[in-house]
Design a protein around this motif. Structure first.
Motif, mmCIF file in Angstrom:
data_model
loop_
_atom_site.group_PDB
_atom_site.id
_atom_site.type_symbol
_atom_site.label_atom_id
_atom_site.label_comp_id
_atom_site.label_asym_id
_atom_site.label_seq_id
_atom_site.Cartn_x
_atom_site.Cartn_y
_atom_site.Cartn_z
ATOM 1 N N ARG A 45 0.815 -1.222 0.000
ATOM 2 C CA ARG A 45 0.000 0.000 0.000
ATOM 3 C C ARG A 45 0.843 1.264 0.000
ATOM 4 N NH1 ARG A 45 -3.797 -2.631 -1.962
ATOM 5 N NH2 ARG A 45 -5.325 -1.014 -1.558
ATOM 6 N N SER A 61 -7.184 -11.314 9.907
ATOM 7 C CA SER A 61 -6.496 -10.602 8.824
ATOM 8 C C SER A 61 -5.606 -11.601 8.098
ATOM 9 C CB SER A 61 -5.633 -9.482 9.421
ATOM 10 O OG SER A 61 -4.684 -9.049 8.460
ATOM 11 N N CYS A 118 -1.770 -7.048 3.520
ATOM 12 C CA CYS A 118 -1.436 -5.627 3.447
ATOM 13 C C CYS A 118 -1.068 -5.075 4.813
ATOM 14 C CB CYS A 118 -2.556 -4.828 2.778
ATOM 15 S SG CYS A 118 -3.990 -4.517 3.801
ATOM 16 N N PRO A 163 -1.520 -2.068 6.393
ATOM 17 C CA PRO A 163 -2.443 -1.377 7.295
ATOM 18 C C PRO A 163 -3.288 -2.352 8.113
ATOM 19 C CG PRO A 163 -2.609 -0.496 5.066
ATOM 20 C CD PRO A 163 -1.728 -1.689 4.997
ATOM 21 N N CYS A 164 -3.775 -3.381 7.464
ATOM 22 C CA CYS A 164 -4.629 -4.329 8.152
ATOM 23 C C CYS A 164 -3.815 -5.188 9.107
ATOM 24 C CB CYS A 164 -5.360 -5.186 7.117
ATOM 25 S SG CYS A 164 -6.453 -6.429 7.807
ATOM 26 N N ILE A 172 -6.042 3.071 8.097
ATOM 27 C CA ILE A 172 -6.349 1.670 7.768
ATOM 28 C C ILE A 172 -7.539 1.628 6.808
ATOM 29 C CG2 ILE A 172 -7.240 -0.507 8.696
ATOM 30 C CD1 ILE A 172 -5.706 0.179 11.305
ATOM 31 N N SER A 212 -6.274 0.082 3.216
ATOM 32 C CA SER A 212 -6.283 -1.379 3.213
ATOM 33 C C SER A 212 -6.638 -1.937 1.841
ATOM 34 C CB SER A 212 -7.278 -1.901 4.247
ATOM 35 O OG SER A 212 -6.727 -1.753 5.527
ATOM 36 N N GLY A 256 -9.931 -5.140 6.010
ATOM 37 C CA GLY A 256 -9.182 -4.059 6.632
ATOM 38 C C GLY A 256 -9.929 -2.736 6.540
#
Lengths: 352, 594, 540
Positions: free
Chosen positions: A48, B451, B455, B457-458, B492, B496, B501
């Motif tokens: 990301r 999760s 990724c 953020p998650c 997030i 995500s 997320g």
């Protein structure tokens, strides 16, 4: 494939519809930071970091995995994007050892570069950190998952490029981590030790054991050359420090291997500095090979050639040239045989 | 159901019934009936929705009326059979009477409008004949023999049906994409990977009316041009899987699945793929990866599955509830369906009432009902007459709404505006004994554990949020923690990869929005007003009430309670571990936590 | 290779025959795997051993070693009888079709099935897959060439490509994989007894004249010289008195080690120029220390005719010298001035004398990184695909080829077929890789691969030390029991001096190319007390 025109950070970019935003931006000289991206593999969209704003799109899009379309308006570096990237970097650092001092990948670490670019010194989100055992279950590849950012590059390159699939993620959530089936050592998996995983790992999570501690990127000189093993002709960079080859890498998307090597190409360089290398001419005296000067060795050979020429003529001599030597050397040896000695008795092991 | 003039007993035999002891009741019924003393028939059915009174039996009399009895035990069986044979009604046991909607819990059903659950609890889910007897497979026959795929898609579009899995995407539009996608092979997938804690509507439909889902799939498959269907169902639903397998086999036998179905030249078959219970596999791209034999992890969209789905082919994925509504829509017309609901949310929605609600169970209501109607009129309000505090809508991806929002209508847009989501339809009711920080922490621990880790953020963001919530609950929260939570939640959500997320912070964001004072109490006043978080509470005995019976001292696992017999007792706070066992034991309710 | 390595990913079908690509040519193997994984390319593997590529293959044909011609004729028989041939290509671009057809008609799949030990239906299926593809490539290596029928094998592959119109276009071609980094270059440079650079025959007076002029000599010999194996025979006959070996270790790489040892012992004077004191160098009268690839400038030409730079990265150890310096010094002592022998300068000379290299210069290589010959002029971009519009000789020629059995077939005395090859981790005679500690740790010692069926008959268990013996000699080696070799066949890698596979191999040569039959020899396995009376060959 059609031509598309789009705007990236206000720059008018013309490219083709098979390009992703990230590729189109890089072509146009606009660098979008990334972490899980490697040109050798399919886009993955996990880290990301490369997210961008696209006008009209629902939410932010990973530029590595989003194809360009005509008329697209893309922003890669807004305040919001920078804020989110910062958060992501802080999150990554919150579960990452701060041992850049001794980390094998310092100076060649994409996480370090991101932290540097975004000025992230510390994390606001400190918490639990992983403390995995360092896995050195084979002589070549060491894995330290404390440094893993779970970009999946090792997993994907092994599966998509090498076609082997030694790794996959195990566990979920915070405990997710790459691993081998049942955590077996690499020597007990179908691993081919090509080191493609090492070449793509953006941090120090997967490193080559033979080059550990042998030199920082800025301490080595890279010399581009051609691999000395099979006939594939892969392009390699010899990393040289103080007259010693300390590592071999391959330039991405260059030559037959396109940045990929095999176990010999990547790890087969140490013979160059082997103590058994011949360092002086040897001449057999009283049945023993003893060191002599070049003068003496070459003189002895020349004398002998004269003798054979006298006794047997040119065809009393035979030359074996080498599939291991350069074109120029092969050329010179057959020239020596034909023009100087006068024989066509020259061959090499092409057939073997 | 009882055309042969005999009275018939139908035992609720879904997972909820079995968990409550229906197997033993069934055994008892069979034993008694086999003696030949009673001229009664016995059959089973799926969940009727009265989960809170299971095990239940519905008695169908030949003249058409029926009575539902609940809370059965094997011991009660002889008495029940005696009464049924004698034509008597056991008023005290009645859950519902068809001839008197006010009797028992009659209003539970009376306030519902059942389309998806039309057959649940009414027919034997293991009998294709019973399904056919109530008009089953007529919609599929109609669709395949009299309609073009485009007409079907039009009909579904006209109904206004939206994806019931949570996202609420218009089903007709989605089918249209898959129909138009280029590809020699297309797939239809039924997403039966129900994973929200407290959600069991899909399971109930699969257990209670599997043929409705299969019929919906036949229609959908024909509409989009997919000749192969998959049902992705979690392996933790063994009964649903068993009934699906049975139903698919029966369909193949009848020629409803396989080659040239309904005498047309259309081929369609269904495979079941068992999921391993990963919550994220409810996300469509992760679900596809899982069917393909890969680790269930989502991938970025676009490309959307409609263009590049299973095995890279155009794929349409619908939820169980969505598909189960389809035969009704085809049979009754899209307009009829669209008569129900609000402007943008049509038809009905099934909710799972759980938590501190009095009637926990399945409820299907028209869109537009208010939360208050669902929780109080259908659900019967909060258990033990306690005060309503909040409702968690949409499971771990949803949000927690306070009493002030009880008049919010059940409508995708209206609910999203509150910060919650419709989700798959879980409604978990909280009363004053629920700590909202603890509730948020619970849901986040779920999403963090589920999760996939792909990724950042998650994987890491939810972990850090969970750590912050945990320390707030432990009384170690820092003043900056609220801001940290808000930053993390925002980033997030924005960054995500998938909806897991993207929605994971919702419980935190909504509790922060509607119950911020509880967070502040925890952090600044070191108080958990609900008396839940062990580190922040003190368990005390009200000396005015305590009779000194000593029951609390006996149960205390650490010996923290002392006192003379018949004298008020005392809890040593240094020793007390705040397990609160004594609270439930005290006959005088003299013990309290604060 | 007629086509390039990059081209393989464009093929719809790839036939890999006689190549354990992922181990012998890992990067080509990688590209083939990607063709399969990414582009759904149909891979046909024809190979007696179960190799890694079999996991990726649409079809694996396990034919008997040495029956390639029969197999290919069988496939072509099916292509003809089912009307799958590329009629237009045959009409426009080839000749000799009718004679070829007559031979191939003798090979119906049922007959071939018996010769090869495979199912007739499998031959049909492979033929249909290959001929059905728009672009089909053939990839082969020493498993095709190292036979007494090596040339026949190669001609058969060429026939297959011609028959299906798979030459001169992308994703197709006949693609030999050269075993060593610069075999292609050594051949291009005329390190062969019958040709000068660019394959121009020594027998051609005009060619000789060109070189005589360029090299400033009055006379160049016009009679083709001796090949490696012939040289050794000539030594034993006393005709060749002196051998000069640069960078080769024939003692391990050549067949029939015992025979070779005799030759090396017998020759009057042996000069070996190498980087290590190899097994061969131990027999030398003079050993000259040479620079390794990392210690010199130059070029290699890889298997797809790609000329690429070799650059000096480190200094040679001690008094070791570049081969070019050594050669020039020796020439000087023989009264010939080679002039400036820096690599760039020598390439200029090569380019001036070699039409296919005429456009290649260090300056261009510096700019472009690579150039594929033919590159006839300084503005020519190089040639990734050969034979695009026409063949070098004009029309592509079909060659009628009949199946001939290998020179030595198993019999009662020597009932097993030995085939040899490489392992991924090691290279050729092991001079380099066996000196690299981590590589040698991964695969420290040799194994003979035996099928479980044979192992059971012989009473051999995994890890047991056995003797493998042929009419030429015997070696001691541990057993690996694996279904990767078929019953009746054993496999031994040739990297290991302590148990050299080439002590067993058959020096019988292909009559045209003079390639020894390293891939088929008859052997037997001896165990237990019977081993005690045996003497074993080892390079030490």
């Amino acid at each position: 494939m059609e031509q598309v025109r789009l705007s990236i950070d206000g720059v008018d970019v013309v490219t083709t519809s098979d390009r992703t935003i990230l590729e189109a931006a890089r072509e146009a000289g606009i660098r979008i930071p990334s972490l899980c991206y490697d040109r050798r593999m399919e886009p993955y969209g996990a880290c990301r970091i490369c997210i961008v704003e696209v006008e009209g799109a629902r939410g932010l899009l990973p530029s590595c995995a989003t194809r360009v379309t005509d008329g697209m308006v893309v922003r890669t570096n807004t305040e919001e994007l920078r804020r989110i990237r910062r958060t992501i970097i802080e999150l990554l650092l919150s579960d990452h050892p701060k041992d850049c001092m001794t980390c094998e990948s310092a100076g060649n670490c994409e996480l370090q570069d991101l932290a540097y670019e975004y000025g992230v010194k510390d994390t606001r989100f400190a918490g639990e950190q992983h403390h995995y055992e360092v896995l050195a279950d084979n002589p070549l590849i060491e894995r330290d998952y404390d440094k893993c950012v779970l970009c999946g590059r090792c997993i994907r390159i092994c599966r998509e490029v090498q076609g082997v699939g030694v790794y996959d993620f195990v566990n979920r959530g915070f405990e997710a981590v790459p691993g081998t089936p049942y955590n077996r050592p690499l020597t007990e998996t179908p691993c081919e030790f090509c080191g493609q995983c090492v070449s793509t790992c953006p941090t120090g999570a997967i490193i080559s054991i033979p080059s550990k501690g042998k030199g920082r990127p800025w301490q080595v000189k890279k010399v581009r050359t051609t691999c000395p093993y099979c006939g594939c002709g892969c392009q390699i960079d010899l990393h040289v420090r103080d007259g010693e080859i300390v590592e071999v890498s391959s330039p991405v998307m260059v030559g037959p291997g396109q940045g990929n090597l095999c176990v010999k190409g990547r790890y087969g360089y140490a013979f160059v500095h082997h103590p058994e290398r011949l360092t002086t001419p040897l001449l057999r005296k009283d049945g023993e090979l003893v060191p002599v000067t070049w003068e003496e060795a070459l003189g002895a050979i020349a004398n002998r050639i004269h003798k054979v020429l006298d006794e047997k003529g040119p065809d009393g001599m035979a030359f074996l040239s080498s599939a291991r030597c350069t074109n120029e050397e092969n050329y010179l040896l057959q020239k020596l045989a034909r023009a100087v000695v006068g024989t066509n008795n020259v061959d090499h092991c092409a057939r073997l | 159901m009882n055309g042969n003039g005999r009275t018939k007993l139908v035992l609720g035999y879904g997972t909820c019934g079995i968990a409550a002891g229906a197997a033993a009741v069934k055994e008892a019924l069979e034993r008694e009936l086999s003696a030949g003393k009673y001229d009664l028939e016995l059959d089973i059915a799926g969940c009727m929705g009265f989960c809170f009174r299971e095990p239940i039996v519905e008695v169908h009399y030949p003249e058409g009326r029926s009575v539902v009895y609940g809370d059965l035990t094997p011991k009660k069986v002889p008495q029940l059979l005696e009464a049924v044979s004698a034509g008597e009604v056991l008023e005290d046991w009645v859950v519902r009477r068809s001839d008197d909607p006010t009797a028992g819990e009659g209003d539970f059903l009376a306030n519902q409008h059942r389309i998806v659950l039309r057959n649940c609890g009414n027919i034997n889910p293991e009998s294709i004949d019973e399904y056919i007897a109530v008009g089953g497979y007529e919609a599929a026959r109609k669709a395949l023999t009299t309609m073009t795929p485009e007409q079907i898609i039009d009909e579904v579009s006209r109904s206004g049906l939206r994806g019931r899995g949570g996202a609420g995407f218009p089903t007709g539009t989605k089918w249209g994409f898959a129909r138009k996608a280029k590809g020699d092979q297309k797939y239809l997938v039924c997403n039966a990977d129900e994973g929200d804690p407290g959600a069991f509507m899909d399971r109930s439909v699969l257990e209670g009316d599997p043929h409705a889902v299969i019929e919906g799939m036949i229609i959908a498959g024909y509409a989009i041009g997919a000749s192969q269907g998959y049902i992705y169902c979690r392996a933790e639903y063994p009964l649903a899987l068993k009934r699906l397998e049975k139903a698919i086999a029966a369909c193949r036998e009848r020629g409803f699945l396989g080659e040239r179905i309904f005498g047309t030249d259309w081929n369609f078959d269904i495979k079941i793929k068992k999921g391993a219970g990963a919550f994220v596999c409810g996300e469509e791209t992760a679900l596809i990866a899982s069917i393909e034999g890969k680790r269930g992890m989502p991938r970025p969209r676009p490309p959307f599955p409609a263009n590049e789905g299973l095995w890279g082919k155009p794929t349409n994925i619908n939820n169980v509830e969505t598909l189960a509504a389809v035969p009704w829509i085809i049979a009754n017309g899209g307009d009829k369906y669209a008569e129900l609901g609000t402007e943008k949310s049509k038809g009905t929605k099934v909710f799972c009432l759980a938590g501190k609600v009095r009637r926990s169970g399945l409820a299907e209501v028209p869109m537009g009902y208010t939360l208050r109607q669902v929780i109080f009129d259908v659900g019967g309000g909060v258990r033990e007459g306690k005060e309503f505090k909040a409702v968690q809508l949409g499971g771990p991806s949803g949000g927690c709404l306070p009493a002030s929002l009880l008049d919010t209508p059940v409508d995708y847009e209206a609910i999203t505006a509150t910060g919650a989501i419709m989700g798959s339809g879980g409604m978990i009711v909280a009363d004053s004994s629920t700590c909202m920080v603890d509730l948020a922490r619970y849901f986040l621990s779920f999403t963090q554990a589920e999760s996939c880790g792909k990724c950042v953020p998650c994987r890491l963001g939810t972990k850090r949020m969970l750590e912050i919530l945990t320390r707030i609950c432990e009384g170690k929260g820092e003043p900056e923690d609220l801001e940290r939570l808000e930053i993390l939640a925002a980033d997030i959500k924005a960054a995500s990869l998938c909806a897991l997320g993207g929605t994971a912070p919702n419980p935190v964001l909504t509790t922060l929005r509607y119950f911020r004072n509880e967070y502040e109490d925890h952090i600044f006043n070191h108080k958990c007003t609900a008396g839940v978080c062990p580190a922040l509470i003190t368990v005390r005995i009200n000396r005015e009430i305590c009779t000194g019976c000593g029951a609390c001292a006996k149960i205390c696992p650490v010996g923290a309670i002392s006192g003379e017999k018949k004298e008020p007792h005392f809890i040593d706070p240094e020793v007390c571990i705040r397990c609160k066992l004594c609270l439930s034991r005290c006959p005088e309710e003299a013990i309290y936590a604060e | 290779m007629t086509n390039s390595i990059d081209d393989l990913e464009k093929a719809e079908c790839i036939l890999v025959i006689g190549s354990n690509t992922t181990e012998g040519h890992p990067i080509v193997g990688l590209r083939i795997k990607r063709a399969v994984m990414k582009n759904d390319c149909k891979l046909i593997v024809a190979e007696p051993r179960h190799i890694r590529l079999c996991y990726y293959a649409d079809q694996w044909i396990r034919h008997r070693p040495g029956t390639d011609v029969a197999l290919l004729n069988g496939m072509m028989n099916v292509i003809l009888s089912e009307g799958l041939a590329d009629e237009e290509f045959i009409r426009e671009r080839t000749e000799g079709f009718e004679e070829f057809r007559k031979v191939v008609e003798q090979y119906p799949p049922e007959r071939v099935a018996k010769i090869c030990g495979v199912d007739a239906e499998d031959i049909r299926r492979a033929a249909r897959t290959f001929a059905g593809a728009e672009r089909a490539a053939i990839v082969y290596a020493m498993g095709i060439t190292q036979h007494t029928t090596g040339v026949d094998n190669v001609l058969s592959l060429a026939n297959l490509a011609l028959l299906t119109g798979n030459l001169g276009k992308e994703g197709a071609g006949v693609n030999p994989l050269r075993g060593q980094n610069n075999v292609q270059g050594a051949c291009d440079m005329g390190a062969l007894p019958n040709v000068f650079t660019g394959y121009r025959p020594v027998s051609d007076p005009q060619v000789r004249e060109t070189f005589e002029k360029a090299w400033r000599v009055d006379y160049l010999p016009g009679n083709p010289g001796l090949t490696v194996v012939e040289m050794m025979d000539a030594v034993l006959r006393g005709e060749v008195k002196m051998l000069y070996i640069m960078g080769e270790n024939p003692l391990l790489s050549d067949p029939d080690i015992k025979h070779l040892k005799e030759a090396l012992e017998k020759v009057d004077f042996l000069v070996v120029q190498d980087i290590f004191l190899t097994e061969t160098a131990r027999y030398a009268d003079v050993v000259l220390p040479a620079a390794s690839f990392a210690e010199k400038e130059g070029t290699f030409t890889n298997t797809d005719r790609r000329v690429q730079r070799v650059r000096k990265a480190v200094e040679p150890p001690g008094d070791a010298k570049e081969d070019s310096w050594i050669i020039a010094q020796l020439a000087a002592r023989l009264g010939y001035d080679m002039g400036d022998v820096t690599a760039a300068k020598v390439m200029e000379e090569i380019a001036s004398l070699t039409p296919s290299y005429a456009g290649i210069s260090y300056q261009r290589l510096e700019e472009l990184g690579e150039l594929r010959w033919p590159c006839p002029s300084p503005d020519h971009p190089g040639t990734p695909i050969l034979h695009v519009d026409k063949f070098t000789r004009g029309k592509g020629k079909f060659s009628p080829v009949d199946y001939k059995p290998p020179a030595e077939e198993p019999d009662e005395e020597y009932p097993l077929v030995l085939t040899t090859g490489r392992l991924l981790v090691h290279y050729h005679t092991g001079t380099m890789t066996r000196r690299i500690k981590p590589l040698n740790e991964l695969v420290p010692e040799n194994r003979v691969w035996i099928n479980p069926e044979d192992a059971e008959k012989l009473g051999v268990i995994a890890g047991q030390e056995v003797a493998v013996e042929s009419r030429r000699g015997a070696i001691k080696v541990k057993a690996r029991i694996t279904e990767k070799v078929p019953p009746g066949v054993v496999f031994i890698p040739f990297h290991f001096g302590e148990s050299p596979a080439n002590a067993l191999t058959n020096p019988a040569l292909d009559p045209v190319a003079k390639i020894p039959e390293l891939k088929v020899a008859a052997v037997r396995i001896v165990t237990g007390p019977d081993m005690e009376r045996m003497s074993f060959v080892s390079s030490d």
